[in-house]
Design an enzyme around this catalytic site. Structure first.
Site, PDB file in Angstrom:
ATOM      1  N   LYS A   1    -103.331 -74.570 -12.553  1.00 23.30           N
ATOM      2  CA  LYS A   1    -103.557 -74.076 -13.919  1.00 23.30           C
ATOM      3  C   LYS A   1    -102.215 -73.861 -14.620  1.00 23.30           C
ATOM      4  O   LYS A   1    -101.466 -72.957 -14.262  1.00 23.30           O
ATOM      5  CB  LYS A   1    -104.299 -72.738 -13.870  1.00 23.30           C
TER       6      LYS A   1
ATOM      7  N   GLY B   1     -94.761 -66.377 -11.965  1.00 22.96           N
ATOM      8  CA  GLY B   1     -95.020 -65.650 -13.208  1.00 22.96           C
ATOM      9  C   GLY B   1     -94.471 -64.235 -13.095  1.00 22.96           C
ATOM     10  O   GLY B   1     -93.550 -63.969 -12.311  1.00 22.96           O
ATOM     11  N   SER B   2     -95.047 -63.334 -13.864  1.00 22.58           N
ATOM     12  CA  SER B   2     -94.491 -61.982 -13.924  1.00 22.58           C
ATOM     13  C   SER B   2     -94.903 -61.160 -12.702  1.00 22.58           C
ATOM     14  O   SER B   2     -95.917 -61.437 -12.055  1.00 22.58           O
ATOM     15  CB  SER B   2     -94.978 -61.293 -15.194  1.00 22.58           C
TER      16      SER B   2
ATOM     17  N   THR C   1     -98.448 -59.612 -13.089  1.00 24.66           N
ATOM     18  CA  THR C   1     -99.555 -60.514 -12.748  1.00 24.66           C
ATOM     19  C   THR C   1     -99.563 -60.791 -11.243  1.00 24.66           C
ATOM     20  O   THR C   1    -100.631 -60.882 -10.629  1.00 24.66           O
ATOM     21  CB  THR C   1     -99.448 -61.842 -13.544  1.00 24.66           C
ATOM     22  N   GLY C   2     -98.384 -60.905 -10.651  1.00 24.92           N
ATOM     23  CA  GLY C   2     -98.287 -61.137  -9.198  1.00 24.92           C
ATOM     24  C   GLY C   2     -99.022 -60.057  -8.408  1.00 24.92           C
ATOM     25  O   GLY C   2     -99.698 -60.348  -7.415  1.00 24.92           O
TER      26      GLY C   2
ATOM     27  N   GLU D   1     -93.724 -66.093  -6.738  1.00 25.54           N
ATOM     28  CA  GLU D   1     -92.365 -66.167  -7.309  1.00 25.54           C
ATOM     29  C   GLU D   1     -92.408 -65.385  -8.611  1.00 25.54           C
ATOM     30  O   GLU D   1     -93.018 -65.836  -9.574  1.00 25.54           O
ATOM     31  CB  GLU D   1     -91.964 -67.626  -7.582  1.00 25.54           C
TER      32      GLU D   1
ATOM     33  N   CYS E   1     -86.205 -67.020 -14.905  1.00 27.70           N
ATOM     34  CA  CYS E   1     -86.322 -65.909 -13.953  1.00 27.70           C
ATOM     35  C   CYS E   1     -84.980 -65.601 -13.324  1.00 27.70           C
ATOM     36  O   CYS E   1     -84.686 -64.460 -13.018  1.00 27.70           O
ATOM     37  CB  CYS E   1     -87.372 -66.228 -12.893  1.00 27.70           C
TER      38      CYS E   1
ATOM     39  N   GLU F   1     -86.488 -56.529 -17.552  1.00 32.62           N
ATOM     40  CA  GLU F   1     -86.248 -57.972 -17.624  1.00 32.62           C
ATOM     41  C   GLU F   1     -86.430 -58.394 -19.078  1.00 32.62           C
ATOM     42  O   GLU F   1     -87.543 -58.385 -19.594  1.00 32.62           O
ATOM     43  CB  GLU F   1     -87.256 -58.705 -16.726  1.00 32.62           C
TER      44      GLU F   1
HETATM   45  P1  NAD Z   1     -97.525 -64.317 -16.621  1.00 32.46           P
HETATM   46  O1  NAD Z   1     -97.576 -63.577 -15.340  1.00 32.46           O
HETATM   47  O2  NAD Z   1     -97.984 -63.646 -17.848  1.00 32.46           O
HETATM   48  O3  NAD Z   1     -98.366 -65.671 -16.540  1.00 32.46           O
HETATM   49  C1  NAD Z   1     -98.143 -66.637 -15.543  1.00 32.46           C
HETATM   50  C2  NAD Z   1     -99.426 -67.402 -15.300  1.00 32.46           C
HETATM   51  O4  NAD Z   1    -100.420 -66.506 -14.793  1.00 32.46           O
HETATM   52  C3  NAD Z   1    -100.027 -68.047 -16.531  1.00 32.46           C
HETATM   53  O5  NAD Z   1    -100.549 -69.311 -16.165  1.00 32.46           O
HETATM   54  C4  NAD Z   1    -101.165 -67.089 -16.904  1.00 32.46           C
HETATM   55  O6  NAD Z   1    -102.209 -67.710 -17.602  1.00 32.46           O
HETATM   56  C5  NAD Z   1    -101.626 -66.631 -15.538  1.00 32.46           C
HETATM   57  N1  NAD Z   1    -102.313 -65.323 -15.504  1.00 32.46           N
HETATM   58  C6  NAD Z   1    -102.273 -64.335 -16.435  1.00 32.46           C
HETATM   59  N2  NAD Z   1    -103.001 -63.271 -16.009  1.00 32.46           N
HETATM   60  C7  NAD Z   1    -103.492 -63.604 -14.789  1.00 32.46           C
HETATM   61  C8  NAD Z   1    -104.292 -62.918 -13.811  1.00 32.46           C
HETATM   62  N3  NAD Z   1    -104.734 -61.687 -14.024  1.00 32.46           N
HETATM   63  N4  NAD Z   1    -104.591 -63.548 -12.667  1.00 32.46           N
HETATM   64  C9  NAD Z   1    -104.137 -64.792 -12.421  1.00 32.46           C
HETATM   65  N5  NAD Z   1    -103.372 -65.491 -13.300  1.00 32.46           N
HETATM   66  C10 NAD Z   1    -103.052 -64.906 -14.469  1.00 32.46           C
HETATM   67  O7  NAD Z   1     -96.013 -64.808 -16.719  1.00 32.46           O
HETATM   68  P2  NAD Z   1     -95.349 -65.600 -17.918  1.00 32.46           P
HETATM   69  O8  NAD Z   1     -95.192 -64.624 -19.035  1.00 32.46           O
HETATM   70  O9  NAD Z   1     -96.070 -66.878 -18.140  1.00 32.46           O
HETATM   71  O10 NAD Z   1     -93.921 -65.964 -17.292  1.00 32.46           O
HETATM   72  C11 NAD Z   1     -92.825 -65.130 -17.380  1.00 32.46           C
HETATM   73  C12 NAD Z   1     -92.578 -64.419 -16.066  1.00 32.46           C
HETATM   74  O11 NAD Z   1     -92.493 -65.367 -15.002  1.00 32.46           O
HETATM   75  C13 NAD Z   1     -91.270 -63.692 -16.034  1.00 32.46           C
HETATM   76  O12 NAD Z   1     -91.446 -62.405 -15.473  1.00 32.46           O
HETATM   77  C14 NAD Z   1     -90.382 -64.535 -15.134  1.00 32.46           C
HETATM   78  O13 NAD Z   1     -89.338 -63.850 -14.526  1.00 32.46           O
HETATM   79  C15 NAD Z   1     -91.381 -65.066 -14.172  1.00 32.46           C
HETATM   80  N6  NAD Z   1     -90.891 -66.296 -13.532  1.00 32.46           N
HETATM   81  C16 NAD Z   1     -90.539 -66.267 -12.214  1.00 32.46           C
HETATM   82  C17 NAD Z   1     -90.027 -67.393 -11.592  1.00 32.46           C
HETATM   83  C18 NAD Z   1     -89.653 -67.388 -10.136  1.00 32.46           C
HETATM   84  O14 NAD Z   1     -89.519 -68.457  -9.563  1.00 32.46           O
HETATM   85  N7  NAD Z   1     -89.477 -66.261  -9.503  1.00 32.46           N
HETATM   86  C19 NAD Z   1     -89.899 -68.567 -12.334  1.00 32.46           C
HETATM   87  C20 NAD Z   1     -90.257 -68.567 -13.668  1.00 32.46           C
HETATM   88  C21 NAD Z   1     -90.777 -67.422 -14.256  1.00 32.46           C
END
Ligand code: NAD
Length: 475
Positions: free
Chosen positions: A169, A220-221, A224-225, A242, A276, A375
């Site tokens: 996704k 992602g964040s 959410t993780g 990640e 990130c 962040e």
């Molecule tokens: P996000 O967590 O808002 O969204 C990431 C993904 O998760 C999207 O596809 C979103 O639709 C999905 N999502 C949202 N809510 C969800 C839920 N409850 N359950 C499952 N999936 C859900 O993150 P973002 O705003 O898209 O990205 C920015 C963040 O990602 C920053 O914190 C950044 O540091 C982090 N990031 C980390 C890495 C890494 O490798 N460590 C790389 C890139 C970005």
């Protein structure tokens, strides 16, 4: 007129009746629509992945490698088209979009050389014991909007190599280049092995909690993780997370100020700071603080913020409105608290279109300033003064995050000695943002769980299976 993009499910491109609009952050115009999938479409994609898993897991490593190499080549063969599309949805300048795509292609190619060899763990008169690696099964991949294509490829490649199949996704903000790539690889990947479906954020938890998905790989964040870990706990799905970071750079007094200034700038402002592993806190030794901060500010003033599709743009817009408002809020908080700005801090143009934030460099704000402690994920660089190495290390480590960091010094041994004291998954000495296809990349503390890339990343898509044969058995 926005273009419609389809999803890849079971080897076919499909659409739904409801759609998600995708906006160009440089203009705020809707440039595309993608399917808004729900449970029904997800079930279909998971069923296709489950069916394909039966035969894909039996393919040899050589056959799987072939498919991964074709994905890598497809990206390269369609570089220009994908680059333009990526810039239009994500905002990053063309040359950075090209860098992301070539990086994804190169990482895929390099990782295709990894293998999952069996290990003999006992070979005695009594028994022969070997540990093999078996694929976990159907993987759910969820990716963010800052590096949409490279993150998607980084989920697909180890899944395929390990013998898993995947339902991926993309972020609802940046699905276009990924869906165009899906169309391009439709006949390259066997039907059902790679399924790419789009939808609003609500599709994420449906994936996390789907009973027929065996593993979640998420970027992602951190917030959410945590939700994903909770959702995956119900049936003990395997997870790789990640997450976010608040990376620190430590600059020692022996560096060449002019040479380091430019590199430090890019370590914070690549992809408008939406990385990130961007340097989000920069600690500079007090002996060179004034000279280096001035050199960084001087360089920054020569950099142009603008539409990534236009030549000469160094820093593009923020990718989406929510993040744009968050970065503006952090800058406003810094202003309200009277922190000093070396660059930026002036009023933006509220009437203009596009989510542009001026390059912002802060002069020695306190450690507990929100713009330092949180962040930022935007074109913001707080520079801070330190007196001793121990102090810099302690300040760098005073974070719930532990993703990466950097040390800048002419004395590489000293750089390594400091690196070894930082509580992060990766530390660079005299460079930044370098990821190797053969080294594990993962966060310590709240920056993640598990690793991607390298053998370690690949193993996360497998279970170990030990088969023991009793040699002196009385049967
Ligand atoms: P996000 O967590 O808002 O969204 C990431 C993904 O998760 C999207 O596809 C979103 O639709 C999905 N999502 C949202 N809510 C969800 C839920 N409850 N359950 C499952 N999936 C859900 O993150 P973002 O705003 O898209 O990205 C920015 C963040 O990602 C920053 O914190 C950044 O540091 C982090 N990031 C980390 C890495 C890494 O490798 N460590 C790389 C890139 C970005």
């Amino acid at each position: 007129m926005p273009t419609d993009y389809a999803n890849l499910v079971d080897g076919e491109m499909m659409t739904t009746e409801s759609w998600v609009d995708v906006v160009n952050p440089a203009t705020e115009e809707v440039i595309g629509r993608v399917p808004a999938c729900g449970k029904e479409e997800l079930d279909r994609a998971v069923a296709a992945a489950r069916k394909a898993f039966k035969s894909w897991r039996k393919m040899s490593m050589e056959e799987r490698r072939e498919v991964v190499l074709k994905i890598s080549e497809t990206i390269k063969d369609n570089l220009d088209e994908l680059m333009r599309l990526l810039t239009s949805e994500q905002g990053k300048p063309h040359h950075q979009a090209k860098g992301e795509l070539l990086g994804a292609s190169g990482m895929a190619k390099a990782q295709s050389t990894l293998s999952l060899d069996e290990e003999v763990t006992e070979d005695s008169d009594k028994r022969l014991s070997r540990t093999r690696r078996v694929p976990v099964g159907v993987v759910g991949g969820i990716v963010p909007w800052n590096f949409p294509v490279s993150m998607a490829v980084q989920k697909i490649v180890p899944a395929l190599l390990s013998g898993c199949t995947i339902v991926l996704k993309p972020s609802p903000f940046t699905p276009l280049a990924t869906l165009r790539l899906a169309e391009l690889i439709k006949d390259v990947v066997p039907a059902g092995t790679v399924n790419i479906i789009t939808g609003h954020d609500e599709l994420g938890p449906l994936i996390t909690e789907h009973p027929d998905i065996d593993k979640i790989t998420f970027t992602g964040s951190t917030a959410t993780g945590k939700k994903i870990m909770e959702g995956a706990s119900k049936d003990l799905k395997r997870i790789t997370l990640e997450l976010g970071g608040n990376d620190a750079s430590i600059v020692l007094p022996d560096v060449d100020v002019e040479k380091v200034a430019e590199q430090l700038f890019w370590s914070s402002f690549m992809n408008a700071g939406q990385v990130c592993i961007a340097a989000k806190r920069v600690y500079i030794h007090e002996d060179i603080y004034d000279a280096l901060s001035q050199a960084i500010a001087d360089f920054a003033k020569t950099m142009k913020v603008g539409d990534g599709a236009q030549q000469g743009t160094a820093v593009g817009p923020i990718q989406n409105k929510k993040q744009y408002e968050r970065v503006l809020e952090l800058i406003q908080d810094a202003k309200d608290n009277g922190y000093k700005f070396l660059v930026g801090g002036e009023e933006g143009d509220p009437t203009g279109s596009g989510y542009y934030v001026p390059i912002t460099i802060l002069d020695n704000p306190p450690e507990d300033a929100r713009i330092v402690a949180e962040e930022q994920f935007g074109p913001v660089m707080p520079l801070m003064k330190f007196a001793t190495e121990d102090e810099a290390i302690a300040r760098a480590n005073a974070s719930e995050y532990g993703l990466a960091g950097a040390v800048w010094t002419k004395d590489a041994d000293k750089g390594v000695a400091i690196a070894e004291q930082l509580e992060t998954g990766t530390v660079w000495v005299n460079e930044f943002m370098q990821l190797s296809p053969f080294s594990p990349f993962g966060g310590h503390k709240q920056s993640g769980f598990g690793a991607e890339y390298g053998k370690e990343g690949l193993l996360e898509f497998t279970y170990p299976q030990v088969i023991t044969v009793k040699r002196d058995a009385a049967v």
